[in-house]
Design an enzyme around this catalytic site. Structure first.
Site, PDB file in Angstrom:
ATOM      1  N   CYS A 114       0.823  -1.228   0.000  1.00  0.00           N
ATOM      2  CA  CYS A 114       0.000   0.000   0.000  1.00  0.00           C
ATOM      3  C   CYS A 114       0.852   1.271   0.000  1.00  0.00           C
ATOM      4  O   CYS A 114       0.339   2.355  -0.275  1.00  0.00           O
ATOM      5  CB  CYS A 114      -0.953   0.002   1.184  1.00  0.00           C
ATOM      6  SG  CYS A 114      -2.050  -1.414   1.179  1.00  0.00           S
ATOM      7  N   HIS A 254      -3.403   7.247   2.306  1.00  0.00           N
ATOM      8  CA  HIS A 254      -3.781   5.946   1.746  1.00  0.00           C
ATOM      9  C   HIS A 254      -5.140   5.580   2.331  1.00  0.00           C
ATOM     10  O   HIS A 254      -5.389   5.775   3.526  1.00  0.00           O
ATOM     11  CB  HIS A 254      -2.727   4.904   2.118  1.00  0.00           C
ATOM     12  CG  HIS A 254      -3.191   3.501   1.901  1.00  0.00           C
ATOM     13  ND1 HIS A 254      -3.704   3.088   0.687  1.00  0.00           N
ATOM     14  CD2 HIS A 254      -3.251   2.425   2.728  1.00  0.00           C
ATOM     15  CE1 HIS A 254      -4.048   1.810   0.789  1.00  0.00           C
ATOM     16  NE2 HIS A 254      -3.790   1.386   2.017  1.00  0.00           N
ATOM     17  N   ASN A 284     -10.090  -0.252   0.038  1.00  0.00           N
ATOM     18  CA  ASN A 284      -8.629  -0.145   0.007  1.00  0.00           C
ATOM     19  C   ASN A 284      -8.123  -0.715  -1.323  1.00  0.00           C
ATOM     20  O   ASN A 284      -8.228  -1.913  -1.568  1.00  0.00           O
ATOM     21  CB  ASN A 284      -8.070  -0.938   1.196  1.00  0.00           C
ATOM     22  CG  ASN A 284      -6.552  -0.905   1.280  1.00  0.00           C
ATOM     23  OD1 ASN A 284      -5.873  -0.496   0.341  1.00  0.00           O
ATOM     24  ND2 ASN A 284      -6.015  -1.347   2.397  1.00  0.00           N
TER      25      ASN A 284
HETATM   26  N1  COA Z   1     -18.410  -8.140   9.797  1.00  0.00           N
HETATM   27  C1  COA Z   1     -18.841  -8.364  11.044  1.00  0.00           C
HETATM   28  N2  COA Z   1     -18.011  -8.644  12.051  1.00  0.00           N
HETATM   29  C2  COA Z   1     -16.696  -8.714  11.795  1.00  0.00           C
HETATM   30  C3  COA Z   1     -16.182  -8.498  10.501  1.00  0.00           C
HETATM   31  C4  COA Z   1     -17.097  -8.193   9.485  1.00  0.00           C
HETATM   32  N3  COA Z   1     -16.722  -7.974   8.219  1.00  0.00           N
HETATM   33  N4  COA Z   1     -14.847  -8.603  10.551  1.00  0.00           N
HETATM   34  C5  COA Z   1     -14.509  -8.881  11.810  1.00  0.00           C
HETATM   35  N5  COA Z   1     -15.632  -8.962  12.569  1.00  0.00           N
HETATM   36  C6  COA Z   1     -15.734  -9.261  13.991  1.00  0.00           C
HETATM   37  C7  COA Z   1     -14.559 -10.060  14.497  1.00  0.00           C
HETATM   38  O1  COA Z   1     -14.731 -11.426  14.227  1.00  0.00           O
HETATM   39  C8  COA Z   1     -14.607  -9.725  15.965  1.00  0.00           C
HETATM   40  O2  COA Z   1     -15.592 -10.527  16.564  1.00  0.00           O
HETATM   41  P1  COA Z   1     -15.355 -11.137  18.049  1.00  0.00           P
HETATM   42  O3  COA Z   1     -15.195  -9.928  18.921  1.00  0.00           O
HETATM   43  O4  COA Z   1     -16.599 -11.897  18.254  1.00  0.00           O
HETATM   44  O5  COA Z   1     -14.110 -11.951  17.930  1.00  0.00           O
HETATM   45  C9  COA Z   1     -15.093  -8.273  15.993  1.00  0.00           C
HETATM   46  O6  COA Z   1     -15.699  -8.049  14.720  1.00  0.00           O
HETATM   47  C10 COA Z   1     -13.997  -7.267  16.215  1.00  0.00           C
HETATM   48  O7  COA Z   1     -12.899  -7.586  15.370  1.00  0.00           O
HETATM   49  P2  COA Z   1     -11.614  -6.695  15.288  1.00  0.00           P
HETATM   50  O8  COA Z   1     -10.659  -7.318  14.296  1.00  0.00           O
HETATM   51  O9  COA Z   1     -11.097  -6.408  16.658  1.00  0.00           O
HETATM   52  O10 COA Z   1     -12.244  -5.358  14.684  1.00  0.00           O
HETATM   53  P3  COA Z   1     -11.577  -3.991  14.393  1.00  0.00           P
HETATM   54  O11 COA Z   1     -12.318  -2.925  15.052  1.00  0.00           O
HETATM   55  O12 COA Z   1     -10.085  -4.043  14.591  1.00  0.00           O
HETATM   56  O13 COA Z   1     -11.837  -3.806  12.838  1.00  0.00           O
HETATM   57  C11 COA Z   1     -10.621  -3.997  10.783  1.00  0.00           C
HETATM   58  C12 COA Z   1     -11.328  -4.739  11.908  1.00  0.00           C
HETATM   59  C13 COA Z   1     -10.026  -5.022   9.837  1.00  0.00           C
HETATM   60  C14 COA Z   1     -11.628  -3.165  10.047  1.00  0.00           C
HETATM   61  C15 COA Z   1      -9.519  -3.092  11.363  1.00  0.00           C
HETATM   62  O14 COA Z   1      -8.764  -3.814  12.278  1.00  0.00           O
HETATM   63  C16 COA Z   1      -8.602  -2.529  10.334  1.00  0.00           C
HETATM   64  O15 COA Z   1      -9.018  -1.736   9.517  1.00  0.00           O
HETATM   65  N6  COA Z   1      -7.309  -2.864  10.403  1.00  0.00           N
HETATM   66  C17 COA Z   1      -6.257  -2.293   9.618  1.00  0.00           C
HETATM   67  C18 COA Z   1      -6.540  -2.444   8.182  1.00  0.00           C
HETATM   68  C19 COA Z   1      -5.450  -1.877   7.392  1.00  0.00           C
HETATM   69  O16 COA Z   1      -5.199  -0.733   7.471  1.00  0.00           O
HETATM   70  N7  COA Z   1      -4.836  -2.736   6.623  1.00  0.00           N
HETATM   71  C20 COA Z   1      -3.913  -2.503   5.677  1.00  0.00           C
HETATM   72  C21 COA Z   1      -3.022  -1.400   5.821  1.00  0.00           C
HETATM   73  S1  COA Z   1      -2.860  -1.000   4.191  1.00  0.00           S
END
Ligand code: COA
Length: 327
Positions: A114, A254, A284
């Site tokens: 990214c 980004h 993304n």
């Molecule tokens: N729909 C519903 N629930 C979801 C889900 C979805 N698409 N994806 C994850 N969950 C659930 C998980 O299973 C978890 O459930 P649990 O508490 O029962 O285990 C809960 O939601 C929380 O998950 P978590 O991973 O802690 O959520 P989060 O607030 O961190 O959000 C992302 C998840 C992926 C959106 C976030 O972590 C993120 O954006 N990360 C960085 C992404 C990024 O920048 N990546 C690349 C850099 S280029």
């Protein structure tokens, strides 16, 4: 004035097919509400089966060249930032060079995920400053939908396809790229990767069964590192250039997650109307996200001559980087 590099034109292309959050509700256990609240994404674009990265890239490139008033034969160098290239070899840049008919251009790809566009800009900036090349085409092109595990709700809601391209030329005016900062920390490679299909885990029945050719991410950990790293990066970039956050006209981050973008803006005390956001439409798009955003920002007159614009990115590697530009 010393020689600087300047982005003289931009172009972008996103596939027509829209995949909305409610479409995803039918594929995995998720909801429109969850995706919007946790990421800010409402929909993303999906390439046609017949479209690969170079096909998206060629559309974006043609638009950028037209805006620059430059013919393909005049390009000296093509750099493509991609992690979803057409094939392992040749480079997507070589395929793009052929499609454009940019006969005299050297061509290569870079993989900084990214952060690829900012890394590419840094390479282009160096070539321009040494006088080696005068017209560089830098492209970010991604077909992430083909590396997405559509059964994994933690990743499949995040990514989309698209391409953006910029033309970079030398200038002796008081404008252009002021400074670029690129970094990496390979010890955190495990947070975000596509483990299969390379020399570590070559394609096999096992890699296919285990979906090792798809994106894997420890989302929550990645999120925390991204916020911490980007906050420091933008503050340091401005400090080094003796520019106050209040002097900045537009931040183009980004487009990974709205909450990451908001945290960085808050650290700079920047109101969100000075931050460019289009991830609601595209998700993304990795290496393509900044050039697509830059093109849209210019088309919608969010950037004017003389503006200070800050680009920042973070991605697999881990890699991160920023570029401060006086437009
Ligand atoms: N729909 C519903 N629930 C979801 C889900 C979805 N698409 N994806 C994850 N969950 C659930 C998980 O299973 C978890 O459930 P649990 O508490 O029962 O285990 C809960 O939601 C929380 O998950 P978590 O991973 O802690 O959520 P989060 O607030 O961190 O959000 C992302 C998840 C992926 C959106 C976030 O972590 C993120 O954006 N990360 C960085 C992404 C990024 O920048 N990546 C690349 C850099 S280029």
């Amino acid at each position: 004035m010393p020689l600087k590099s300047r982005i003289t034109a931009t172009g972008s292309y996103t596939p027509r097919k829209v995949l909305s959050n409610s479409d995803l509700e039918k594929i995995v256990d998720t909801s429109d509400e969850w995706i919007i609240e946790r990421t800010g994404i409402k929909e993303r674009r999906i390439a046609k089966d017949t479209e690969a990265a170079s096909d998206l890239g060629v559309e974006a490139s043609r638009a950028a060249l037209e805006h620059a008033g430059i013919k393909p034969k005049d390009i000296d160098l093509i750099i493509v930032a991609t992690i979803t290239g057409d094939m392992p070899m040749p480079s997507t840049a070589s395929l793009l060079q052929n499609k454009l008919g940019a006969k005299k251009a050297a061509a290569f790809d870079i993989n900084a995920a990214c952060s690829g566009f900012v890394y590419g800009l840094s390479i282009a900036d160096g070539f321009i400053k040494t006088g080696n090349f005068k017209k560089i085409l830098l492209v970010g092109a991604e077909v992430l939908s083909r590396f997405t595990n559509w059964q994994d709700r933690t990743t499949c809601v995040l990514f989309g396809d698209g391409a953006g391209a910029v033309v970079i030329e030398p200038t002796t005016e008081d404008r252009g790229v002021l400074s670029i900062h690129i970094h990496s920390d390979g010890s955190l490679w495990d947070l975000l990767n596509i483990p299969g299909g390379g020399s570590r885990h070559p394609a096999s029945e096992k890699t296919l069964m285990e979906k090792m050719h798809c994106i894997r991410m420890k989302g929550n950990e990645t999120f925390k590192v991204a916020v911490r790293t980007l906050e420091t990066l933008v503050v340091d970039t401005l400090k080094e250039n003796k520019i106050k956050p209040s002097q900045l006209n537009l931040l183009i981050p980004h487009q990974a997650n709205l909450r990451i973008i908001q945290a960085v803006a808050k650290r700079l005390h920047m109101p969100m109307d000075k931050v460019f956001v289009n991830l609601d439409k595209y998700g993304n798009t990795s290496g393509a996200s900044i050039p697509i955003a830059l093109d849209e920002a210019l088309r919608t007159e969010r950037i004017r001559n003389g503006d200070y614009v800050l680009l920042e990115a973070f991605g697999s590697g881990l890699t991160w980087g920023s570029a401060l530009i006086k437009w």
